[in-house]
Design an enzyme around this catalytic site. Structure first.
Site, PDB file in Angstrom:
ATOM      1  CG  HIS A  79      -5.927  -2.270   0.484  1.00 40.05           C
ATOM      2  ND1 HIS A  79      -5.291  -1.844  -0.655  1.00 40.05           N
ATOM      3  CD2 HIS A  79      -5.292  -1.654   1.520  1.00 40.05           C
ATOM      4  CE1 HIS A  79      -4.323  -0.995  -0.336  1.00 40.05           C
ATOM      5  NE2 HIS A  79      -4.298  -0.867   0.975  1.00 40.05           N
ATOM      6  CB  SER A  86      -0.954  -0.038   1.201  1.00 39.00           C
ATOM      7  OG  SER A  86      -1.979   0.918   1.077  1.00 39.00           O
TER       8      SER A  86
END
Length: 258
Positions: free
Chosen positions: A230, A95
């Site tokens: 995610h 991320s």
């Protein structure tokens, strides 16, 4: 290897591996900490020595000011890594950590003349892909918490603990500001291959956005897709770690015969 106190603050070597031929610098996600990468270090040692990065403003660094720009974070990481550059390094980031790893790689390339061996960019669209959306870091606390819950990257017990929240929210907000306001310099490319890792249901990264990492390297770029959102790697950690280990093993020079 003797690291200074400042470097110890940034760099966590959970499993020293003095005989390893390569180091993997691992950078956590927004709001994350070095401890999140402990399993990666344990699994890759002793073949690969993992240096997990601890950002200011969290855990044992919670009393330090949060750095809310990718440039400032990358400069801090690069400075802390200088004593550890006696061996070749690869980079892994998830991320926000993927963008930060890319910028650290550029600093290694431009300031030492030695780019990383490989970049593993996980859970993040290419730096050139900027979305037109409301920034999370501008929301109130409830809005920030809603985003954390949506991505399923935080322990629900922490998000519901009124005593812990004041300790984690400043770092989360600062990290989101860093990654949301980051803009890559289109004139620069990394002279290292990139492996992109993404979840097939990640709301933060489409497959098209993941593939555009190819525009940020002069080398090869391959994309690996896993089931999940995610934080797909929470469910596929073993597969991801094996992939990293295999790729890094190919980069280690073979011992001369005889």
């Amino acid at each position: 290897m003797t690291a200074t106190l400042e470097n110890d603050l940034w760099v966590r070597r959970f499993h020293p591996a003095p005989s390893s031929a390569i180091r993997l610098v691992a950078l956590p996600h927004a709001g994350g900490s070095a401890s999140y990468l402990f399993p990666v270090s344990r699994a890759l040692s002793p073949a690969v020595e993992v240096l997990a990065i601890q950002y200011p403003g969290r855990q044992d660094r919670r009393h330090e000011p949060v750095l809310d720009s990718v440039a400032a974070l990358a400069d801090g990481v690069f400075g802390a890594l200088r004593p550890w550059l006696d061996r070749p390094v690869a980079l892994f980031g998830h991320s926000m950590g993927a963008v930060l790893a890319y910028e650290v790689g550029l600093r290694l390339q431009h300031r030492t003349g030695r780019p990383p061996l490989r970049l593993f960019a996980s859970g993040r669209r290419a730096p050139s892909r900027v979305r037109d959306e409301r920034y999370v870091h501008t929301r109130d606390d409830r809005g920030v918490l809603a985003e954390l819950a949506r991505l399923s990257g935080s322990d629900p017990r922490v998000l519901g603990d009124p005593e812990l929240l004041p300790m984690i929210l400043p770092a989360v907000r600062g990290d989101y500001k860093a990654v949301e306001t980051y803009r890559a310099d289109p004139a620069h490319r990394l002279d290292a291959p990139i492996t992109v890792l993404t979840g097939d249901a990640d709301p933060m990264t489409t497959l098209d956005e993941a593939r555009d990492w190819r525009h940020h390297t002069t080398g090869e770029c391959d994309v690996r897709v896993y089931p999940g959102g995610h934080f797909y790697l929470n469910d596929h950690a073993g597969d991801v770690i094996r992939l990293i280990g295999t790729e890094l093993e190919r980069l280690v020079p073979a011992e001369p015969a005889g």
